[in-house]
Motif scaffolding. Structure first.
Motif, PDB file in Angstrom:
ATOM      1  N   GLU A 118       0.827  -1.206   0.000  1.00  0.00           N
ATOM      2  CA  GLU A 118       0.000   0.000   0.000  1.00  0.00           C
ATOM      3  C   GLU A 118       0.864   1.258   0.000  1.00  0.00           C
ATOM      4  OE1 GLU A 118      -3.513   2.218   2.616  1.00  0.00           O
ATOM      5  OE2 GLU A 118      -2.449   0.480   3.446  1.00  0.00           O
ATOM      6  N   HIS A 119       1.915   1.234   0.800  1.00  0.00           N
ATOM      7  CA  HIS A 119       2.852   2.358   0.860  1.00  0.00           C
ATOM      8  C   HIS A 119       3.425   2.647  -0.531  1.00  0.00           C
ATOM      9  CE1 HIS A 119       6.126   4.857   2.560  1.00  0.00           C
ATOM     10  NE2 HIS A 119       6.910   4.236   1.683  1.00  0.00           N
ATOM     11  N   GLY A 120       3.850   1.602  -1.226  1.00  0.00           N
ATOM     12  CA  GLY A 120       4.411   1.774  -2.561  1.00  0.00           C
ATOM     13  C   GLY A 120       3.371   2.210  -3.581  1.00  0.00           C
ATOM     14  N   PHE A 121       2.165   1.654  -3.482  1.00  0.00           N
ATOM     15  CA  PHE A 121       1.088   2.045  -4.392  1.00  0.00           C
ATOM     16  C   PHE A 121       0.802   3.534  -4.286  1.00  0.00           C
ATOM     17  CE2 PHE A 121      -3.608   2.802  -3.863  1.00  0.00           C
ATOM     18  CZ  PHE A 121      -3.837   3.177  -5.176  1.00  0.00           C
ATOM     19  N   ARG A 122       0.744   4.047  -3.076  1.00  0.00           N
ATOM     20  CA  ARG A 122       0.424   5.465  -2.901  1.00  0.00           C
ATOM     21  C   ARG A 122       1.518   6.354  -3.493  1.00  0.00           C
ATOM     22  NH1 ARG A 122      -4.130   5.782  -0.549  1.00  0.00           N
ATOM     23  NH2 ARG A 122      -4.884   4.144   0.855  1.00  0.00           N
ATOM     24  N   PHE A 123       2.769   5.905  -3.426  1.00  0.00           N
ATOM     25  CA  PHE A 123       3.855   6.670  -4.032  1.00  0.00           C
ATOM     26  C   PHE A 123       3.733   6.662  -5.562  1.00  0.00           C
ATOM     27  CE2 PHE A 123       8.250   7.224  -5.545  1.00  0.00           C
ATOM     28  CZ  PHE A 123       8.558   8.432  -4.917  1.00  0.00           C
ATOM     29  N   LEU A 124       3.392   5.509  -6.125  1.00  0.00           N
ATOM     30  CA  LEU A 124       3.191   5.450  -7.573  1.00  0.00           C
ATOM     31  C   LEU A 124       2.067   6.382  -7.997  1.00  0.00           C
ATOM     32  CD1 LEU A 124       3.475   1.635  -8.487  1.00  0.00           C
ATOM     33  CD2 LEU A 124       5.268   3.366  -8.408  1.00  0.00           C
ATOM     34  N   GLY A 167       3.157  -4.375 -10.828  1.00  0.00           N
ATOM     35  CA  GLY A 167       3.081  -4.206  -9.381  1.00  0.00           C
ATOM     36  C   GLY A 167       1.687  -3.854  -8.908  1.00  0.00           C
ATOM     37  N   LEU A 168       1.004  -2.995  -9.637  1.00  0.00           N
ATOM     38  CA  LEU A 168      -0.350  -2.588  -9.241  1.00  0.00           C
ATOM     39  C   LEU A 168      -1.332  -3.745  -9.309  1.00  0.00           C
ATOM     40  CD1 LEU A 168      -0.415   0.847 -11.088  1.00  0.00           C
ATOM     41  CD2 LEU A 168      -0.522   0.523  -8.596  1.00  0.00           C
ATOM     42  N   ASP A 177      -8.064  -3.361  -3.548  1.00  0.00           N
ATOM     43  CA  ASP A 177      -8.199  -1.903  -3.547  1.00  0.00           C
ATOM     44  C   ASP A 177      -8.500  -1.458  -4.981  1.00  0.00           C
ATOM     45  OD1 ASP A 177      -7.817   0.863  -3.601  1.00  0.00           O
ATOM     46  OD2 ASP A 177      -6.188   0.804  -2.131  1.00  0.00           O
ATOM     47  N   ARG A 178      -9.714  -1.010  -5.241  1.00  0.00           N
ATOM     48  CA  ARG A 178     -10.138  -0.665  -6.591  1.00  0.00           C
ATOM     49  C   ARG A 178      -9.337   0.513  -7.157  1.00  0.00           C
ATOM     50  NH1 ARG A 178     -12.951  -4.320  -9.314  1.00  0.00           N
ATOM     51  NH2 ARG A 178     -13.728  -2.626 -10.622  1.00  0.00           N
ATOM     52  N   GLU A 179      -8.808   1.368  -6.297  1.00  0.00           N
ATOM     53  CA  GLU A 179      -8.007   2.486  -6.783  1.00  0.00           C
ATOM     54  C   GLU A 179      -6.741   1.975  -7.464  1.00  0.00           C
ATOM     55  OE1 GLU A 179      -7.201   5.584  -4.015  1.00  0.00           O
ATOM     56  OE2 GLU A 179      -9.192   5.511  -3.120  1.00  0.00           O
ATOM     57  N   ALA A 180      -6.153   0.921  -6.924  1.00  0.00           N
ATOM     58  CA  ALA A 180      -4.951   0.343  -7.535  1.00  0.00           C
ATOM     59  C   ALA A 180      -5.280  -0.250  -8.899  1.00  0.00           C
ATOM     60  CB  ALA A 180      -4.353  -0.713  -6.617  1.00  0.00           C
ATOM     61  N   LEU A 181      -6.388  -0.956  -8.995  1.00  0.00           N
ATOM     62  CA  LEU A 181      -6.786  -1.526 -10.288  1.00  0.00           C
ATOM     63  C   LEU A 181      -7.063  -0.414 -11.292  1.00  0.00           C
ATOM     64  CD1 LEU A 181      -7.495  -3.913 -12.075  1.00  0.00           C
ATOM     65  CD2 LEU A 181      -9.820  -3.852 -11.126  1.00  0.00           C
ATOM     66  N   ARG A 182      -7.737   0.643 -10.868  1.00  0.00           N
ATOM     67  CA  ARG A 182      -8.025   1.738 -11.795  1.00  0.00           C
ATOM     68  C   ARG A 182      -6.748   2.392 -12.313  1.00  0.00           C
ATOM     69  NH1 ARG A 182     -12.758   2.469  -8.567  1.00  0.00           N
ATOM     70  NH2 ARG A 182     -11.657   3.751  -7.043  1.00  0.00           N
ATOM     71  N   LEU A 183      -5.730   2.503 -11.451  1.00  0.00           N
ATOM     72  CA  LEU A 183      -4.471   3.094 -11.902  1.00  0.00           C
ATOM     73  C   LEU A 183      -3.775   2.170 -12.902  1.00  0.00           C
ATOM     74  CD1 LEU A 183      -2.545   5.452 -11.733  1.00  0.00           C
ATOM     75  CD2 LEU A 183      -1.489   4.392  -9.720  1.00  0.00           C
ATOM     76  N   ALA A 184      -3.812   0.881 -12.669  1.00  0.00           N
ATOM     77  CA  ALA A 184      -3.249  -0.071 -13.637  1.00  0.00           C
ATOM     78  C   ALA A 184      -3.986   0.019 -14.966  1.00  0.00           C
ATOM     79  CB  ALA A 184      -3.321  -1.488 -13.079  1.00  0.00           C
ATOM     80  N   TRP A 239      -8.276  -8.686 -14.199  1.00  0.00           N
ATOM     81  CA  TRP A 239      -9.152  -7.831 -15.013  1.00  0.00           C
ATOM     82  C   TRP A 239      -9.273  -8.451 -16.405  1.00  0.00           C
ATOM     83  CZ3 TRP A 239      -7.523  -3.242 -18.351  1.00  0.00           C
ATOM     84  CH2 TRP A 239      -8.650  -2.554 -18.823  1.00  0.00           C
ATOM     85  N   PRO A 240     -10.197  -9.369 -16.602  1.00  0.00           N
ATOM     86  CA  PRO A 240     -10.308 -10.090 -17.881  1.00  0.00           C
ATOM     87  C   PRO A 240     -11.004  -9.263 -18.966  1.00  0.00           C
ATOM     88  CG  PRO A 240     -11.961 -10.887 -16.346  1.00  0.00           C
ATOM     89  CD  PRO A 240     -11.118  -9.900 -15.583  1.00  0.00           C
ATOM     90  N   ASP A 241     -10.417  -8.126 -19.283  1.00  0.00           N
ATOM     91  CA  ASP A 241     -10.951  -7.227 -20.296  1.00  0.00           C
ATOM     92  C   ASP A 241     -10.645  -7.763 -21.693  1.00  0.00           C
ATOM     93  OD1 ASP A 241     -11.819  -4.369 -21.137  1.00  0.00           O
ATOM     94  OD2 ASP A 241      -9.815  -4.582 -22.035  1.00  0.00           O
ATOM     95  N   SER A 242     -11.541  -7.559 -22.653  1.00  0.00           N
ATOM     96  CA  SER A 242     -11.379  -8.139 -23.989  1.00  0.00           C
ATOM     97  C   SER A 242     -10.211  -7.508 -24.755  1.00  0.00           C
ATOM     98  CB  SER A 242     -12.674  -8.007 -24.795  1.00  0.00           C
ATOM     99  OG  SER A 242     -13.047  -6.644 -24.933  1.00  0.00           O
ATOM    100  N   LEU A 243     -10.045  -6.170 -24.682  1.00  0.00           N
ATOM    101  CA  LEU A 243      -8.916  -5.539 -25.359  1.00  0.00           C
ATOM    102  C   LEU A 243      -7.603  -5.953 -24.714  1.00  0.00           C
ATOM    103  CD1 LEU A 243      -7.723  -3.577 -27.421  1.00  0.00           C
ATOM    104  CD2 LEU A 243      -8.082  -1.720 -25.744  1.00  0.00           C
TER     105      LEU A 243
END
Length: 461
Positions: A118-124, A167-168, A177-184, A239-243
């Protein structure tokens, strides 16, 4: 899902494990006690690896955590004292997010490592993500100020953005944490808009701040491509997105069928249309001159054998469609890079014009190559149990080599390269922006799991 899913697929065929265990029953590793049963030996090595893993955890965390400015410190001396300028590289930062997330996900004893992820995610998110133009900066100062290139421009790289996605995705897997997925997802979409090549496929390496490729002689390469493949495979698991699946499949085919040669090694640099930059038909003098651009990198080859299988499982493909090429890559490394005297694999080699065989041109034994080889050899031992000395035997010798020449038994951690070839590495930095713990954490975690599964199968017979 994720880690469990991948390895359950790799070890789905239980009968191979039974055959493997029966065949290698009489094979003795260096240092094994006489009469040691196969399952006990596997348990013993798994316990040794677990001990080294715990050493890694305690050495790196929380020592590298920058609680004042965020992210992770980058450089430590041979005896683990912080040293010099602590600039923060996107690759190092993202790899720490991946490592701590995987430790938390795989080991209930260290579930608290999620807080480091979490610490690293927030820095990214707050420092390394470019809020104006998107994408991740390449390098910032220890205080988070963006470092420009020699020309004063802000450059970005496919390689670093790929590791950020990697990493995300791992952090989201453990934290949800959905915020991490959204950033990825934002990073993937940013690369899609600018770095993706709609004409020839794949991605360009070097990008402007806005995410557009800039002119280079060789705009695509193996290293960015294999780690983009790795990142897409990790993201696709959560995240099994088609694209995303389309791009993962495309990179899978580019790496397997274009970058990897029929001999089982990778070409390194490519033009826009994926034609390789090679000098195989040139004079020996030109081949020697161009070694930086065209050589065989054994560690990346044996690592990519695993990455291809991992991508195939993320795509839910049967491994058999890729296994032949992955085996060829491991075999080529064993046949040409293995040190028969001491163990371990060498760094570089080349097929020079007029020679009948490959020549090893760089005899150093990089830490990351040794640990990537460790778990790739175990995977091959699972799939091809008919000759235990080929894969399991090499695994045993590789682990013995690592214990003797790679691990610092006085100060802890791994030398940058084996001290049999480079004894001066005893006093070289234990950590730099390029030397972190992602390779060692990954290789050891997966090797321990493989051995534990083998041991359990052995004892159940």
């Amino acid at each position: 899902m994720g880690f469990d899913y991948q390895w359950s697929k790799i070890f789905r065929n239980g009968i191979w494990l039974v055959v493997l265990i029966m065949v290698i029953g009489g094979c003795r590793d260096q240092g094994a006690e006489a009469g040691e049963e196969t399952g006990s030996r596997q348990q013993r090595i798994a316990a040794e690896i677990d001990s080294v893993l715990n050493d890694q955890y305690q050495l790196w965390y929380p020592r590298v955590v920058d609680r004042e400015h965020g992210g992770f410190f980058s450089r430590f001396t041979y005896d683990w004292r912080p040293e010099g300028v602590q600039d923060k590289f996107i690759v190092t930062q993202a790899r720490h997010v991946w490592s701590t997330s995987k430790i938390a996900f795989r080991d209930e004893r260290h579930r608290d490592f999620e807080k480091y992820g979490e610490h690293g995610f927030r820095f990214l998110r707050e420092v390394m993500w470019d809020r104006e133009h998107g994408g991740f900066y390449n390098m910032v100062t220890h205080k988070g100020e963006v470092i420009t290139g020699d020309d004063g421009q802000i450059r970005k790289q496919l390689y670093g953005n790929a590791f950020a996605i990697y990493g995300l995705a791992a952090y989201y897997q453990v934290s949800e944490d959905r915020e991490a997925l959204r950033l990825a997802q934002k990073a993937f979409q940013w690369l899609e808009r600018g770095a993706y090549d709609r004409e020839y496929g794949g991605y360009f390496n070097s990008l402007t701040r806005e995410g557009q490729p800039y002119e280079e002689d060789f705009p695509k390469d193996y290293n960015s491509s294999i780690h983009m493949l790795e990142a897409l495979a990790e993201l696709h698991l959560v995240w099994p997105d088609s694209l995303l699946r389309d791009r993962l499949y495309e990179m899978f085919r580019i790496v397997r069928d274009t970058i990897v040669t029929d001999k089982g090694y990778m070409n390194l640099y490519f033009r826009k249309d994926w034609s390789p930059v090679v000098y195989s038909d040139s004079s020996r003098s030109l081949q020697e001159e161009m070694q930086a651009t065209d050589h065989i990198t054994f560690g990346h080859d044996i690592e990519t054998a695993f990455l291809l299988l991992e991508a195939a499982h993320s795509l839910e493909f049967d491994a058999d469609s890729t296994l032949k090429k992955a085996k060829k890559m491991v075999d080529h490394t064993i046949d040409h890079a293995w040190d028969e005297k001491e163990g371990g694999i060498y760094d570089y080699g080349y097929y020079f014009q007029g020679d009948d065989s490959l020549t090893v041109t760089q005899t150093s034994k990089e830490w990351w190559s040794q640990v990537e080889a460790l778990h790739s050899l175990l995977i091959m031992a699972d799939y091809f149990p008919g000759d235990p000395r080929r894969y399991f035997g090499h695994f045993i010798r590789q682990w013995a080599y690592i214990k003797k020449y790679m691990l610092d038994h006085e100060h802890g951690g791994w030398y940058r390269s084996g001290i049999d070839e480079e004894p001066e590495e005893r006093t070289a930095p234990k950590a730099t922006v390029w030397k972190g713990n992602y390779h060692t954490i990954r290789g050891l975690l997966r090797s321990r799991e493989l051995l534990e599964q083998m041991s359990q199968s052995s004892h159940s017979e």
